[in-house]
Design a protein around this motif. Structure first.
Motif, PDB file in Angstrom:
ATOM      1  N   THR A  59      53.853 -46.542  60.531  1.00  0.00           N
ATOM      2  CA  THR A  59      54.978 -46.047  61.313  1.00  0.00           C
ATOM      3  C   THR A  59      56.276 -46.591  60.744  1.00  0.00           C
ATOM      4  O   THR A  59      56.409 -47.791  60.503  1.00  0.00           O
ATOM      5  N   LEU A  60      57.229 -45.701  60.538  1.00  0.00           N
ATOM      6  CA  LEU A  60      58.549 -46.072  60.050  1.00  0.00           C
ATOM      7  C   LEU A  60      59.511 -46.022  61.232  1.00  0.00           C
ATOM      8  O   LEU A  60      59.567 -45.012  61.934  1.00  0.00           O
ATOM      9  N   TYR A  61      60.224 -47.120  61.466  1.00  0.00           N
ATOM     10  CA  TYR A  61      61.154 -47.208  62.591  1.00  0.00           C
ATOM     11  C   TYR A  61      62.585 -47.297  62.080  1.00  0.00           C
ATOM     12  O   TYR A  61      62.843 -47.889  61.035  1.00  0.00           O
ATOM     13  N   SER A  62      63.500 -46.720  62.836  1.00  0.00           N
ATOM     14  CA  SER A  62      64.923 -46.867  62.591  1.00  0.00           C
ATOM     15  C   SER A  62      65.603 -46.964  63.942  1.00  0.00           C
ATOM     16  O   SER A  62      65.166 -46.339  64.913  1.00  0.00           O
ATOM     17  N   SER A  63      66.670 -47.743  64.012  1.00  0.00           N
ATOM     18  CA  SER A  63      67.371 -47.873  65.292  1.00  0.00           C
ATOM     19  C   SER A  63      68.816 -47.428  65.141  1.00  0.00           C
ATOM     20  O   SER A  63      69.367 -47.394  64.049  1.00  0.00           O
ATOM     21  N   VAL A  64      69.404 -47.092  66.260  1.00  0.00           N
ATOM     22  CA  VAL A  64      70.830 -46.778  66.315  1.00  0.00           C
ATOM     23  C   VAL A  64      71.485 -48.027  66.861  1.00  0.00           C
ATOM     24  O   VAL A  64      71.231 -48.423  67.996  1.00  0.00           O
ATOM     25  N   ASP A  65      72.304 -48.658  66.038  1.00  0.00           N
ATOM     26  CA  ASP A  65      72.902 -49.931  66.436  1.00  0.00           C
ATOM     27  C   ASP A  65      74.331 -49.743  66.941  1.00  0.00           C
ATOM     28  O   ASP A  65      74.780 -48.628  67.150  1.00  0.00           O
ATOM     29  N   ALA A  66      75.025 -50.838  67.105  1.00  0.00           N
ATOM     30  CA  ALA A  66      76.365 -50.815  67.698  1.00  0.00           C
ATOM     31  C   ALA A  66      77.479 -50.690  66.661  1.00  0.00           C
ATOM     32  O   ALA A  66      78.628 -50.912  66.980  1.00  0.00           O
ATOM     33  N   LYS A  67      77.159 -50.342  65.441  1.00  0.00           N
ATOM     34  CA  LYS A  67      78.206 -50.162  64.437  1.00  0.00           C
ATOM     35  C   LYS A  67      79.133 -49.027  64.860  1.00  0.00           C
ATOM     36  O   LYS A  67      78.769 -48.199  65.686  1.00  0.00           O
ATOM     37  N   PRO A  68      80.321 -48.963  64.259  1.00  0.00           N
ATOM     38  CA  PRO A  68      81.262 -47.916  64.676  1.00  0.00           C
ATOM     39  C   PRO A  68      80.748 -46.512  64.378  1.00  0.00           C
ATOM     40  O   PRO A  68      80.902 -46.000  63.286  1.00  0.00           O
ATOM     41  N   LYS A  69      80.085 -45.933  65.328  1.00  0.00           N
ATOM     42  CA  LYS A  69      79.605 -44.560  65.248  1.00  0.00           C
ATOM     43  C   LYS A  69      80.124 -43.844  66.479  1.00  0.00           C
ATOM     44  O   LYS A  69      80.836 -44.416  67.287  1.00  0.00           O
TER      45      LYS A  69
ATOM     46  N   ILE B 298      66.332 -34.231  65.767  1.00  0.00           N
ATOM     47  CA  ILE B 298      64.932 -34.644  65.988  1.00  0.00           C
ATOM     48  C   ILE B 298      64.442 -34.176  67.350  1.00  0.00           C
ATOM     49  O   ILE B 298      63.303 -33.728  67.487  1.00  0.00           O
ATOM     50  N   ARG B 299      65.279 -34.261  68.354  1.00  0.00           N
ATOM     51  CA  ARG B 299      64.876 -33.795  69.683  1.00  0.00           C
ATOM     52  C   ARG B 299      64.571 -32.298  69.664  1.00  0.00           C
ATOM     53  O   ARG B 299      63.650 -31.843  70.327  1.00  0.00           O
ATOM     54  N   ALA B 300      65.349 -31.531  68.892  1.00  0.00           N
ATOM     55  CA  ALA B 300      65.151 -30.081  68.834  1.00  0.00           C
ATOM     56  C   ALA B 300      64.022 -29.680  67.888  1.00  0.00           C
ATOM     57  O   ALA B 300      63.323 -28.705  68.127  1.00  0.00           O
ATOM     58  N   ASN B 301      63.856 -30.431  66.805  1.00  0.00           N
ATOM     59  CA  ASN B 301      62.841 -30.125  65.784  1.00  0.00           C
ATOM     60  C   ASN B 301      62.440 -31.441  65.136  1.00  0.00           C
ATOM     61  O   ASN B 301      63.169 -31.969  64.297  1.00  0.00           O
TER      62      ASN B 301
ATOM     63  N   ALA C  18      60.412 -32.312  62.845  1.00  0.00           N
ATOM     64  CA  ALA C  18      59.999 -32.356  61.438  1.00  0.00           C
ATOM     65  C   ALA C  18      61.075 -33.048  60.605  1.00  0.00           C
ATOM     66  O   ALA C  18      62.244 -32.671  60.663  1.00  0.00           O
ATOM     67  N   VAL C  19      60.683 -34.073  59.852  1.00  0.00           N
ATOM     68  CA  VAL C  19      61.633 -34.835  59.033  1.00  0.00           C
ATOM     69  C   VAL C  19      61.033 -35.134  57.665  1.00  0.00           C
ATOM     70  O   VAL C  19      59.819 -35.068  57.475  1.00  0.00           O
ATOM     71  N   GLN C  20      61.924 -35.463  56.733  1.00  0.00           N
ATOM     72  CA  GLN C  20      61.528 -36.046  55.457  1.00  0.00           C
ATOM     73  C   GLN C  20      62.401 -37.254  55.219  1.00  0.00           C
ATOM     74  O   GLN C  20      63.575 -37.271  55.599  1.00  0.00           O
ATOM     75  N   VAL C  21      61.818 -38.275  54.586  1.00  0.00           N
ATOM     76  CA  VAL C  21      62.519 -39.503  54.257  1.00  0.00           C
ATOM     77  C   VAL C  21      62.322 -39.760  52.771  1.00  0.00           C
ATOM     78  O   VAL C  21      61.224 -39.580  52.245  1.00  0.00           O
ATOM     79  N   VAL C  22      63.386 -40.171  52.103  1.00  0.00           N
ATOM     80  CA  VAL C  22      63.302 -40.598  50.709  1.00  0.00           C
ATOM     81  C   VAL C  22      63.850 -42.017  50.624  1.00  0.00           C
ATOM     82  O   VAL C  22      64.933 -42.303  51.141  1.00  0.00           O
ATOM     83  N   VAL C  23      63.066 -42.887  50.007  1.00  0.00           N
ATOM     84  CA  VAL C  23      63.489 -44.255  49.716  1.00  0.00           C
ATOM     85  C   VAL C  23      63.389 -44.406  48.213  1.00  0.00           C
ATOM     86  O   VAL C  23      62.378 -44.004  47.617  1.00  0.00           O
ATOM     87  N   ASP C  24      64.421 -44.975  47.600  1.00  0.00           N
ATOM     88  CA  ASP C  24      64.398 -45.112  46.149  1.00  0.00           C
ATOM     89  C   ASP C  24      65.022 -46.424  45.705  1.00  0.00           C
ATOM     90  O   ASP C  24      65.648 -47.135  46.488  1.00  0.00           O
TER      91      ASP C  24
ATOM     92  N   THR D 165      56.558 -36.355  61.390  1.00  0.00           N
ATOM     93  CA  THR D 165      57.088 -35.932  62.678  1.00  0.00           C
ATOM     94  C   THR D 165      57.767 -37.126  63.320  1.00  0.00           C
ATOM     95  O   THR D 165      57.149 -38.185  63.475  1.00  0.00           O
ATOM     96  N   ALA D 166      59.023 -36.958  63.688  1.00  0.00           N
ATOM     97  CA  ALA D 166      59.799 -38.044  64.292  1.00  0.00           C
ATOM     98  C   ALA D 166      59.716 -37.978  65.804  1.00  0.00           C
ATOM     99  O   ALA D 166      59.431 -36.927  66.388  1.00  0.00           O
ATOM    100  N   GLU D 167      59.977 -39.107  66.408  1.00  0.00           N
ATOM    101  CA  GLU D 167      60.007 -39.205  67.869  1.00  0.00           C
ATOM    102  C   GLU D 167      61.154 -40.128  68.254  1.00  0.00           C
ATOM    103  O   GLU D 167      61.304 -41.202  67.666  1.00  0.00           O
TER     104      GLU D 167
END
Length: 87
Positions: free
Chosen positions: A26-36, A47-50, A52-58, A75-77
């Motif tokens: 499982t790959l996790y990512s969070s939304v933090d408190a940075k200026p967004k 992601i909520r609507a669809n 299906a995702v792809q991730v690239v790490v290089d 598939t993301a959640e």
């Protein structure tokens, strides 16, 4: 750091850099408190609507011999609550 690709409601690709952690398969990512704009980011809405995702790490460096990349398709959640989100 990697890049996550989602699909907008109009069917267009949306790719953004993101920070992640890998735990088993499982790959996790969070939304933090940075200026967004807050937690309602385009990638989250996509992601909520669809989910299906792809991730690239290089990894890039010169000379090119140590260059590598990996692409994950899945598939993301969005975790809204619960112990998994808190962890």
């Amino acid at each position: 750091m990697g890049r996550i690709a989602t699909v907008t409601e109009e069917g267009r690709p949306h790719v953004v850099p993101f920070v992640f952690a890998l735990d088993d398969d499982t790959l996790y990512s969070s939304v933090d408190a940075k200026p967004k704009k807050g937690p309602d980011l385009q990638r989250i809405r996509n992601i909520r609507a669809n989910p299906a995702v792809q991730v690239v790490v290089d990894h890039y460096e010169e000379p090119w011999e140590p260059i590598w990349w990996v692409r994950l398709t899945g598939t993301a959640e969005v975790l809204e609550e619960g112990s998994e989100r808190e962890r």
